[in-house]
Design a protein around this motif. Structure first.
Motif, short mmCIF file in Angstrom:
data_model
loop_
_atom_site.label_atom_id
_atom_site.label_comp_id
_atom_site.label_asym_id
_atom_site.label_seq_id
_atom_site.Cartn_x
_atom_site.Cartn_y
_atom_site.Cartn_z
N PRO A 111 0.83 -1.21 0.00
CA PRO A 111 0.00 0.00 0.00
C PRO A 111 0.87 1.26 0.00
O PRO A 111 1.97 1.27 0.53
CB PRO A 111 -0.79 -0.13 1.31
N VAL A 112 0.34 2.30 -0.60
CA VAL A 112 1.03 3.59 -0.67
C VAL A 112 0.11 4.66 -0.12
O VAL A 112 -1.08 4.70 -0.44
CB VAL A 112 1.45 3.94 -2.11
N LEU A 113 0.65 5.52 0.74
CA LEU A 113 -0.10 6.64 1.29
C LEU A 113 0.53 7.92 0.76
O LEU A 113 1.70 8.20 1.01
CB LEU A 113 -0.07 6.61 2.82
N ILE A 114 -0.24 8.70 0.00
CA ILE A 114 0.26 9.94 -0.59
C ILE A 114 -0.35 11.12 0.16
O ILE A 114 -1.57 11.27 0.20
CB ILE A 114 -0.09 10.02 -2.09
N ASN A 115 0.51 11.91 0.75
CA ASN A 115 0.07 13.10 1.49
C ASN A 115 0.39 14.34 0.68
O ASN A 115 1.39 14.39 -0.04
CB ASN A 115 0.77 13.19 2.85
N GLY A 116 -0.42 15.36 0.84
CA GLY A 116 -0.14 16.63 0.18
C GLY A 116 -1.38 17.49 0.13
O GLY A 116 -2.51 16.99 0.19
N PRO A 117 -1.20 18.80 0.01
CA PRO A 117 -2.34 19.71 -0.07
C PRO A 117 -3.22 19.42 -1.29
O PRO A 117 -2.77 18.79 -2.26
CB PRO A 117 -1.69 21.10 -0.17
N THR A 118 -4.43 19.89 -1.25
CA THR A 118 -5.36 19.73 -2.36
C THR A 118 -4.79 20.38 -3.62
O THR A 118 -4.26 21.48 -3.58
CB THR A 118 -6.71 20.38 -2.02
N GLY A 119 -4.90 19.65 -4.73
CA GLY A 119 -4.49 20.21 -6.01
C GLY A 119 -3.02 20.05 -6.34
O GLY A 119 -2.53 20.67 -7.28
N LEU A 178 -0.20 11.17 -9.60
CA LEU A 178 0.88 10.29 -9.14
C LEU A 178 0.37 8.87 -8.92
O LEU A 178 1.06 7.89 -9.22
CB LEU A 178 1.48 10.84 -7.85
N SER A 179 -0.85 8.73 -8.43
CA SER A 179 -1.44 7.40 -8.23
C SER A 179 -1.60 6.67 -9.56
O SER A 179 -1.30 5.47 -9.67
CB SER A 179 -2.81 7.53 -7.55
N ARG A 180 -2.06 7.38 -10.58
CA ARG A 180 -2.19 6.77 -11.91
C ARG A 180 -0.82 6.39 -12.48
O ARG A 180 -0.68 5.38 -13.17
CB ARG A 180 -2.92 7.72 -12.86
N LEU A 237 3.76 15.08 -1.29
CA LEU A 237 3.84 16.03 -2.39
C LEU A 237 3.81 17.45 -1.83
O LEU A 237 2.93 17.77 -1.02
CB LEU A 237 2.67 15.84 -3.36
N LYS A 238 4.74 18.26 -2.23
CA LYS A 238 4.83 19.62 -1.71
C LYS A 238 3.91 20.56 -2.47
O LYS A 238 3.54 20.29 -3.62
CB LYS A 238 6.28 20.10 -1.78
N PRO A 239 3.56 21.69 -1.86
CA PRO A 239 2.77 22.69 -2.58
C PRO A 239 3.52 23.17 -3.82
O PRO A 239 4.75 23.12 -3.88
CB PRO A 239 2.61 23.82 -1.56
N LEU A 240 2.78 23.68 -4.79
CA LEU A 240 3.39 24.13 -6.04
C LEU A 240 4.39 25.26 -5.80
O LEU A 240 5.40 25.35 -6.50
CB LEU A 240 2.29 24.58 -7.01
#
Length: 425
Positions: free
Chosen positions: A119-127, A133-135, A264-267
């Motif tokens: 399993p993978v857990l991806i954290n990061g702000p919306t957008g 990345l999941s795809r 994932l960091k903010p843009l």
């Protein structure tokens, strides 16, 4: 075959553009290669290949010549606009686009994870691109030819979420006029993305944990478990350890999902991603048969100083707006850039007037707008640094950017020949 393919003619005629782009494309590990060709090459195209034809020109533009064929005319091989445009033209539909070193590191890690079933857990702000990345992980995995099912847990009615996830039998509840297999069984053999998993009710979290542990689901109205083979990727825009500590998320489910976390960091903290993303979004939203306005250096300079509270979704809004405003014009200029909110380098109560941000000396005719924007940006940043006693942390906070972005700006000013101090932490 990875990255980009090009012959010696392309390497000579379009250096250093192709070397820089090829290095980034190789780091992205995107699978099939993009063929780079020189405009003078008259040899036949390979059928179905992704091809970008390069041509140096005083009038930069991108011409779509087919579903996977582009002609890129650029003015300077070493410019950021040329690199960003080439990366955008080379990108496969639905695949991530990145040039920032941290983003490339995340993609390299995701590529390694794709080969496993953990399993993978991806954290990061919306957008920030968690679903993209999941795809990418799914498409690079042995499950790529099986279903990819994305479920937004926050968008599903709480009363229906269990039936939607695990399925139900006909007559199991009022309105169940037929049976349903549910998202888990729909994704059998493939990947199930559980987006915004922090919004899932606690009672349902326990049933999800059992499904993950036992690799089986029990549809509502049934007593017989059904075996499933699903790789789960979960995404969260809230800090799950905090949610666990405050009792809103089950600790056992968190540890089950948190086998390999990715952040994932903010843009705004990925400044090198902004230009290629802007070009890619412009290509996506240019109407078929219409010419895409080329994004100018001045417009990119404005995009790079914005704080992007809405991340890539906000960038998409800005690009679509710019395309509409620039309709019929050869390029997107700074006057076509309109942000979702008022874009300021500093808060309104501290912001100097537009006149104060203008260059102190008369503008030299023919001077690039990007240079003028960069000089004005440098003055605003240095004024804020001075007001904060040289503290980069405080200055970044007041400017609405990260300290990393501030360091990046200071370094770029020095490279451009502007005399700036480095400040202190």
């Amino acid at each position: 075959m990875n990255g980009m393919e090009f012959n010696d003619v392309v390497a000579r005629q379009h250096a250093p553009l192709v070397q820089r782009a090829a290095a980034i494309a190789a780091a992205q590990a995107l699978g099939t290669a993009t063929q780079l060709r020189d405009a003078g090459d008259r040899s036949p195209h390979a059928g179905g290949a992704h091809v970008v034809t390069l041509e140096q020109s005083a009038a930069p533009e991108i011409i779509r010549e087919g579903a996977q064929r582009f002609r890129l005319r650029y003015d300077e091989a070493g410019s950021e606009t040329a690199l960003a445009a080439l990366l955008a033209c080379s990108a496969k539909p639905g695949m991530p686009i990145a040039a920032d070193t941290e983003s490339l590191s995340v993609l390299a890690l995701a590529d390694r994870l794709a080969a496993s079933d953990i399993p993978v857990l991806i954290n990061g702000p919306t957008g920030t691109g968690k679903e993209v990345l999941s795809r990418f992980i799914h498409n690079r995995s042995p499950r790529a030819d099986k279903p990819f099912v994305a479920v937004n847990c926050a968008a599903m009615p709480e009363a229906m979420l269990e039936a939607l996830l695990f399925g139900h039998q006909k007559g199991a509840f009022t309105g169940a006029t037929s049976s349903s297999e549910g998202f888990f069984r729909a994704a059998d053999g493939g990947t199930l993305l559980l987006d915004e998993i922090a919004e899932m009710p606690l009672a349902l979290q326990a049933k999800l944990l059992r499904a993950l542990q036992e690799s089986e689901v029990v549809p509502i109205g049934s007593t017989l478990p059904i075996k499933i083979d699903v790789r789960v990727i979960a995404c969260a825009n809230r800090d799950l350890p905090t949610e666990v500590a405050e009792g809103r998320f089950r600790a056992d489910l968190f540890y089950r999902l948190n086998v390999f976390p990715i952040s994932l960091k903010p843009l705004r903290d990925r400044p090198d991603d902004i230009a290629p993303l802007a070009f890619a979004l412009a290509l996506r939203h240019t109407m078929p048969g219409k010419q895409m306005p080329f994004i100018s250096e001045g417009a990119l300079s404005l995009l790079k100083v914005h704080s992007w509270p809405g991340n890539v979704r906000e960038l998409e809004n800005v690009v679509r707006r710019a395309l509409l405003l620039a309709d019929g014009k050869p390029c997107v200029s700074p006057e076509h850039i309109v942000f979702d909110g008022t874009a300021r380098l500093v808060p309104a109560e501290m912001a100097p007037s537009i006149a104060a941000l203008a260059p102190a000396e008369p503008v030299v005719p023919g001077k690039r707008l990007s240079n003028i924007v960069q000089l004005s940006e440098a003055r605003a940043i240095m004024a804020t640094l001075e007001a904060c006693g040289g503290s980069r942390v405080q200055a970044a906070r007041q400017l609405g950017i990260s300290e990393r972005t501030l360091r990046y700006r200071l370094a770029s000013f020095r490279e451009a020949g502007l005399a700036v101090a480095g400040g202190r932490r």
